[in-house]
Design a protein around this motif. Structure first.
Motif, PDB file in Angstrom:
ATOM      1  N   THR A  28       0.824  -1.207   0.000  1.00  0.00           N
ATOM      2  CA  THR A  28       0.000   0.000   0.000  1.00  0.00           C
ATOM      3  C   THR A  28       0.856   1.254   0.000  1.00  0.00           C
ATOM      4  OG1 THR A  28      -1.730  -1.183   1.224  1.00  0.00           O
ATOM      5  CG2 THR A  28      -1.842   1.219   1.218  1.00  0.00           C
ATOM      6  N   VAL A  29       1.873   1.284   0.869  1.00  0.00           N
ATOM      7  CA  VAL A  29       2.748   2.450   0.952  1.00  0.00           C
ATOM      8  C   VAL A  29       3.504   2.640  -0.358  1.00  0.00           C
ATOM      9  CG1 VAL A  29       4.828   3.347   2.065  1.00  0.00           C
ATOM     10  CG2 VAL A  29       2.968   2.433   3.451  1.00  0.00           C
ATOM     11  N   GLY A  30       4.011   1.561  -0.926  1.00  0.00           N
ATOM     12  CA  GLY A  30       4.734   1.672  -2.182  1.00  0.00           C
ATOM     13  C   GLY A  30       3.862   2.175  -3.306  1.00  0.00           C
ATOM     14  N   ARG A  31       2.623   1.701  -3.378  1.00  0.00           N
ATOM     15  CA  ARG A  31       1.712   2.161  -4.424  1.00  0.00           C
ATOM     16  C   ARG A  31       1.314   3.624  -4.218  1.00  0.00           C
ATOM     17  NH1 ARG A  31      -0.474  -0.991  -8.406  1.00  0.00           N
ATOM     18  NH2 ARG A  31       0.880  -2.800  -8.705  1.00  0.00           N
ATOM     19  N   LEU A  32       1.176   4.055  -2.965  1.00  0.00           N
ATOM     20  CA  LEU A  32       0.877   5.461  -2.708  1.00  0.00           C
ATOM     21  C   LEU A  32       2.007   6.354  -3.200  1.00  0.00           C
ATOM     22  CD1 LEU A  32      -0.639   5.257   0.897  1.00  0.00           C
ATOM     23  CD2 LEU A  32      -1.865   5.883  -1.187  1.00  0.00           C
ATOM     24  N   ALA A  33       3.254   5.929  -2.949  1.00  0.00           N
ATOM     25  CA  ALA A  33       4.401   6.725  -3.385  1.00  0.00           C
ATOM     26  C   ALA A  33       4.534   6.734  -4.898  1.00  0.00           C
ATOM     27  CB  ALA A  33       5.681   6.183  -2.750  1.00  0.00           C
ATOM     28  N   ALA A  34       4.200   5.602  -5.523  1.00  0.00           N
ATOM     29  CA  ALA A  34       4.363   5.505  -6.972  1.00  0.00           C
ATOM     30  C   ALA A  34       3.209   6.149  -7.734  1.00  0.00           C
ATOM     31  CB  ALA A  34       4.502   4.036  -7.385  1.00  0.00           C
ATOM     32  N   GLY A  35       2.008   6.127  -7.160  1.00  0.00           N
ATOM     33  CA  GLY A  35       0.837   6.591  -7.902  1.00  0.00           C
ATOM     34  C   GLY A  35       0.366   7.982  -7.574  1.00  0.00           C
ATOM     35  N   LEU A  36       0.920   8.588  -6.512  1.00  0.00           N
ATOM     36  CA  LEU A  36       0.499   9.925  -6.101  1.00  0.00           C
ATOM     37  C   LEU A  36       1.722  10.816  -5.955  1.00  0.00           C
ATOM     38  CD1 LEU A  36      -2.119   8.972  -3.341  1.00  0.00           C
ATOM     39  CD2 LEU A  36      -2.614   9.762  -5.667  1.00  0.00           C
ATOM     40  N   PRO A  37       1.535  12.115  -5.971  1.00  0.00           N
ATOM     41  CA  PRO A  37       2.679  13.024  -5.797  1.00  0.00           C
ATOM     42  C   PRO A  37       3.150  13.061  -4.341  1.00  0.00           C
ATOM     43  CG  PRO A  37       0.662  14.291  -5.995  1.00  0.00           C
ATOM     44  CD  PRO A  37       0.292  12.867  -6.282  1.00  0.00           C
TER      45      PRO A  37
END
Length: 415
Positions: A28-37
């Motif tokens: 979840t944390v990795g996807r937040l960093a990759a998909g959001l600014p």
């Protein structure tokens, strides 16, 4: 209604839905960093906020599940999870994602509080805990393997959390209005003079429960500090390719399965103190080994051994907390305290690694685990003078993966 008549499967399903968020934290944390600014640290802060919401709900409901009613509280928690995680998955606005994550975390914490309260009222709480761990391990493992193939973005893991809560909703009909052991008729009768006994006002075994609640954040923090940076250790320090790191985590899934089923096979044979004390000491060695890995052999050995031992010790710790109070108050408080450590873990690991490097991070975490091994073992020894927990996993239990693998690309972005 007696605890024996309460079906364990709804409780195990609620346990799975409530615990899934921390199990999916790195993805979840990795996807937040990759998909959001968001930077990796900011994404980690969002994950921490999610788990802090979960812990806050657990603390709030520690002694109130019976008043609210098990079925009603579970449905409220599941509804919050669906609305929070689902809403966060459907938007790219960072403030809305953060708000949805916190709301969903509160729902997860509420569901977990109901689950562990019901598990504590069971005749065999350790067995039901292990069933719940099997469920969450299986689902988390499947999702961590599937999410990379579902496209980029932050929506997939959050949507998975929302859909899991929605899928568990029908099982709440099997819950009683009040949990076994929590019904009005089970409460202590008033003492002479019309006053209730003090045991109704506070949980039993106060000193042991407080020691366990104070040490669990440290235990959980050490696990998740390593968990949050394991992918970076393999890629940056051990110089492994992404596919090789993914293969190591895939093998760790099988090792985790052995750990969960091993906890069921051991049961009360060695009591609680030996699995908790010796297991925590061995985990400390695994943390140090994995954090200092410079090649495939040491990295694989540390990660696989850690995933083998982690669910064993966790199941005994949860069972120990449940054994201290049949009303589940210590189980909820200890679980919520553990969530605090889980929330702080990835950020702690990242800061320690940035400050002094991965090997020093591992040494510090290992030393902390060795220090807290003594008090938790002492609590287990004292509690072991009573009836030990019995863990019996049916032979036909489905084979499931355990916590220990996740999207390697996401792990690179974890804090």
């Amino acid at each position: 209604m007696s605890a024996r008549r309460t079906p364990p499967w709804p409780l195990a399903a609620l346990f799975t839905a409530g615990y899934l968020a921390p199990y999916l934290l790195p993805t979840t944390v990795g996807r937040l960093a990759a998909g959001l600014p968001l930077t990796a640290t900011q994404a980690g802060a969002v994950g921490s906020a999610l788990l802090l919401g979960s812990a806050s709900a657990g603390f709030l409901l520690a002694s109130r599940v019976d008043r609210a009613g098990a079925r009603r509280a579970a449905r409220v928690g599941l509804a919050l999870a669906v609305l929070g995680y689902g809403g966060a998955a459907l938007t790219d606005a960072v403030p809305a994602v953060v708000a949805g994550a916190v709301l969903g975390g509160a729902g997860s914490g509420t569901v977990t509080a109901v689950a562990v309260s019901g598990i504590a009222a069971q005749r065999d709480p350790h067995r039901v805990t292990t069933l719940g761990l099997l469920g969450v391990s299986a689902l988390a493992g499947a999702l961590c393997l599937a999410v990379p193939h579902l496209g980029p973005g932050h929506a997939q893991p959050l949507a998975a959390l929302a859909l899991t809560a929605l899928a568990v909703w029908p099982l709440t009909g099997r819950l009683p209005g009040r949990l076994p052991g929590h019904a009005t008729g089970d409460r202590p009768a008033p003492a002479p003079g019309g006053r209730r006994r003090r045991s109704a006002a506070r949980p039993p075994h106060l000193r042991r429960g407080l020691v366990l609640a104070a040490t669990m954040p440290c235990w959980s923090l050490a696990q998740n500090a390593l968990w949050g940076v394991s992918g970076r250790i393999g890629l940056v320090q051990a110089h492994l390719s992404e596919s090789t790191v993914g293969a190591v985590f895939a093998v760790a899934l099988g090792a985790g399965l052995l750990g969960v089923t091993g906890a069921g096979a051991l049961g009360p044979r060695f009591g609680r103190a030996l699995p908790i004390g010796a297991g925590t000491a061995l985990i400390a060695g695994c943390v140090a080994l994995s954090a200092s890995a410079t090649g495939l052999a040491s990295f694989a050995a540390g990660e696989i051994a850690w995933n083998l031992l982690y669910p064993v010790v966790l199941s005994y710790l949860i069972g120990l907390a449940a054994s201290l109070d049949p009303h589940g108050r210590w189980a909820v408080l200890v679980g919520s305290a553990s969530s605090l450590g889980t929330a702080a873990g990835p950020l702690t690991g990242s800061l320690l690694a940035a400050w002094a490097g991965f090997p020093v991070m591992g040494a510090v975490l290992a030393a902390g685990l060795l220090l807290i091994a003594a008090p938790v073992t002492a609590v287990a020894l004292r509690a072991g003078r009573g009836t030990p927990a019995v863990v019996e996993i049916p032979v036909d239990s489905p084979a499931v993966p355990a916590r220990g693998a996740y999207d390697t690309a996401a792990a690179i972005q974890a804090p």
